[in-house]
Design an enzyme around this catalytic site. Structure first.
Site, PDB file in Angstrom:
ATOM      1  N   ARG A 274       0.809  -1.222   0.000  1.00 27.41           N
ATOM      2  CA  ARG A 274       0.000   0.000   0.000  1.00 27.41           C
ATOM      3  C   ARG A 274       0.848   1.280   0.000  1.00 27.41           C
ATOM      4  O   ARG A 274       0.381   2.332   0.438  1.00 27.41           O
ATOM      5  CB  ARG A 274      -0.989  -0.001   1.167  1.00 27.41           C
ATOM      6  CG  ARG A 274      -1.989  -1.147   1.073  1.00 27.41           C
ATOM      7  CD  ARG A 274      -3.018  -1.109   2.169  1.00 27.41           C
ATOM      8  NE  ARG A 274      -3.970  -2.210   2.025  1.00 27.41           N
ATOM      9  CZ  ARG A 274      -4.909  -2.508   2.888  1.00 27.41           C
ATOM     10  NH1 ARG A 274      -5.049  -1.775   3.992  1.00 27.41           N
ATOM     11  NH2 ARG A 274      -5.734  -3.522   2.678  1.00 27.41           N
TER      12      ARG A 274
ATOM     13  N   GLU B 159      10.044  17.192 -25.847  1.00 27.52           N
ATOM     14  CA  GLU B 159       9.458  17.645 -24.586  1.00 27.52           C
ATOM     15  C   GLU B 159      10.037  18.997 -24.174  1.00 27.52           C
ATOM     16  O   GLU B 159       9.334  19.851 -23.624  1.00 27.52           O
ATOM     17  CB  GLU B 159       9.694  16.604 -23.489  1.00 27.52           C
ATOM     18  CG  GLU B 159       9.024  15.257 -23.734  1.00 27.52           C
ATOM     19  CD  GLU B 159       7.506  15.298 -23.600  1.00 27.52           C
ATOM     20  OE1 GLU B 159       6.952  16.360 -23.212  1.00 27.52           O
ATOM     21  OE2 GLU B 159       6.861  14.277 -23.882  1.00 27.52           O
TER      22      GLU B 159
ATOM     23  N   LYS C 264       8.236  22.572 -15.697  1.00 24.67           N
ATOM     24  CA  LYS C 264       7.299  21.490 -15.386  1.00 24.67           C
ATOM     25  C   LYS C 264       6.978  21.455 -13.901  1.00 24.67           C
ATOM     26  O   LYS C 264       5.819  21.249 -13.512  1.00 24.67           O
ATOM     27  CB  LYS C 264       7.851  20.140 -15.842  1.00 24.67           C
ATOM     28  CG  LYS C 264       6.875  19.014 -15.486  1.00 24.67           C
ATOM     29  CD  LYS C 264       6.917  17.803 -16.345  1.00 24.67           C
ATOM     30  CE  LYS C 264       5.744  16.893 -16.009  1.00 24.67           C
ATOM     31  NZ  LYS C 264       5.780  15.610 -16.724  1.00 24.67           N
TER      32      LYS C 264
ATOM     33  N   GLU D  65      -3.833  17.209 -11.784  1.00 20.60           N
ATOM     34  CA  GLU D  65      -4.216  17.450 -13.180  1.00 20.60           C
ATOM     35  C   GLU D  65      -5.735  17.631 -13.349  1.00 20.60           C
ATOM     36  O   GLU D  65      -6.397  16.948 -14.124  1.00 20.60           O
ATOM     37  CB  GLU D  65      -3.725  16.319 -14.081  1.00 20.60           C
ATOM     38  CG  GLU D  65      -3.714  16.711 -15.564  1.00 20.60           C
ATOM     39  CD  GLU D  65      -3.173  15.628 -16.477  1.00 20.60           C
ATOM     40  OE1 GLU D  65      -2.637  15.991 -17.525  1.00 20.60           O
ATOM     41  OE2 GLU D  65      -3.287  14.436 -16.136  1.00 20.60           O
TER      42      GLU D  65
ATOM     43  N   ARG E 146      -2.595  22.110 -15.145  1.00 17.93           N
ATOM     44  CA  ARG E 146      -1.545  21.150 -15.498  1.00 17.93           C
ATOM     45  C   ARG E 146      -1.804  20.500 -16.856  1.00 17.93           C
ATOM     46  O   ARG E 146      -0.881  19.974 -17.492  1.00 17.93           O
ATOM     47  CB  ARG E 146      -1.442  20.077 -14.410  1.00 17.93           C
ATOM     48  CG  ARG E 146      -0.411  18.996 -14.718  1.00 17.93           C
ATOM     49  CD  ARG E 146      -0.264  18.027 -13.564  1.00 17.93           C
ATOM     50  NE  ARG E 146       0.578  16.903 -13.936  1.00 17.93           N
ATOM     51  CZ  ARG E 146       1.048  16.018 -13.069  1.00 17.93           C
ATOM     52  NH1 ARG E 146       0.756  16.119 -11.792  1.00 17.93           N
ATOM     53  NH2 ARG E 146       1.802  15.015 -13.476  1.00 17.93           N
TER      54      ARG E 146
ATOM     55  N   ASN F 278      -0.046  18.515 -21.716  1.00 24.40           N
ATOM     56  CA  ASN F 278      -0.461  17.536 -22.725  1.00 24.40           C
ATOM     57  C   ASN F 278      -0.380  18.094 -24.147  1.00 24.40           C
ATOM     58  O   ASN F 278      -0.821  17.434 -25.099  1.00 24.40           O
ATOM     59  CB  ASN F 278      -1.889  17.049 -22.442  1.00 24.40           C
ATOM     60  CG  ASN F 278      -1.967  16.193 -21.191  1.00 24.40           C
ATOM     61  OD1 ASN F 278      -1.075  15.407 -20.904  1.00 24.40           O
ATOM     62  ND2 ASN F 278      -3.035  16.373 -20.421  1.00 24.40           N
TER      63      ASN F 278
END
Length: 335
Positions: free
Chosen positions: A107, A171, A213, A223, A227, A231
């Protein structure tokens, strides 16, 4: 040193690799998940910690549930527990897989990234997105959990292939397009030295992209709003990547061109700025020709995109370089 508002600590360095890796891997509770190609190239760096390393298969094929089970079994055989710390040493695939495993095993346990590719250093390792692919769809199973530390050393870029370096530049250019005309001009002005991997220029380029970023992610870690501008180029880019089986950055470059053509109609992006972006992509050897694309097949893939809400999907469109806009577009209106 950067800090994403208590999400992750980020360092960008050009110090000797051997010193930094030894410091990061010496803790007895640490297990390193290392890309198999990185382990071959830098075997000497890991000579004292081989008993604490799991080699990760190179390539996108490692991002599967089947391979995840194999790695988890290896970790259990090393007797890791909830006090253990996983460190990914590799590109985006290794970081994605390590983050996914660390955020789900027991977890959740601590994890850190040492990204070794340009794409991972400026993008994939930053932001807390961890996941695997499923049935040909990218990153549809995953978690949002930030690593404790992201340690970036530009010396890894010296052994990066030309294709991998070029892919990462997509990028970098994306960051300039969505955030800063000044950074866009920096890339144009220093293109030759970037391609020659001038260490001072590379350090500044990576630092600027990381800051861009990190700032965007810190303001919207889950997001749900701003944010999404990260994309840019990725909606078509992800579809192109799986359809043509080409490197991520090459597909994003083509996705940027598609997004800019949409922006000409939707947000009045000028032909002049479209050409500036296309020329910068070409300057770094990235593809901009869309003639090979089968848009009907791509539209079908986009209809399965995890970002789709009913019949619409958010596109990131530029009004001008440095000024992005989030616009929901109906699937039937796509080319």
């Amino acid at each position: 040193m950067l800090s994403m508002y208590n999400l992750s600590e980020i360092t960008v360095s050009k110090a000797p690799l051997v010193t930094e890796l030894n410091d990061l891997l010496k803790d007895k509770n640490t297990v390193a998940l290392v890309d198999e190609n990185v382990a071959k190239i830098y075997a000497g760096l890991f000579k004292d910690v081989w008993n604490k390393i799991i080699l990760i298969r190179a390539g996108e094929g490692a991002k599967s549930l089947v391979y995840t089970e194999i790695v988890i079994q290896q970790l259990l055989e090393l007797n890791i527990d909830r006090s253990s710390n996983l460190i990914a040493v590799g590109g985006g695939v290794t970081c994605d897989l390590t983050g996914f495993i660390a955020s789900t095993i027991f977890r959740g346990i601590n994890f850190s990234f040492i990204p070794t590719t340009l794409l991972a250093q400026v993008d994939a390792a930053i932001g807390g997105k961890n996941g695997v692919n499923f049935n040909g769809y990218k990153n549809v199973i995953g978690t949002l959990q930030h690593p404790d530390l992201i340690h970036i050393n530009i010396n890894f870029l010296n052994t990066l292939s030309d294709i991998e370096f070029t892919s990462g530049m997509a990028e970098v250019i994306k960051h300039a397009c969505i955030h800063s005309f000044g950074y866009f001009e920096f890339l144009k002005r220093n293109a030759a030295e970037i391609k020659e991997k001038n260490p001072e220029i590379l350090l500044e380029m990576v630092r600027q992209s990381v800051e861009i970023k990190a700032q965007i992610v810190a303001k919207d870690p889950k997001e749900i709003g701003g944010r999404k501008i990260l994309n840019y180029g990725h909606t078509y880019g992800h579809a192109i990547e799986t359809h043509l089986n080409i490197p991520h950055g090459f597909a994003v470059s083509m996705g940027i061109i598609v997004a800019n053509e949409l922006a000409e109609k939707q947000t009045a992006l000028s032909e002049k700025e479209q050409l500036e972006i296309k020329n910068l992509l070409r300057q770094f050897g990235l593809p901009t020709d869309l003639s090979s694309l089968e848009f009907n097949a791509l539209k079908n893939k986009i209809s399965k995109d995890k970002k789709r809400i009913q019949s619409k999907i958010d596109f990131i469109l530029l009004e001008e370089i440095g000024s992005p806009k989030i616009k929901a577009i109906d699937l039937c209106d796509l080319p």
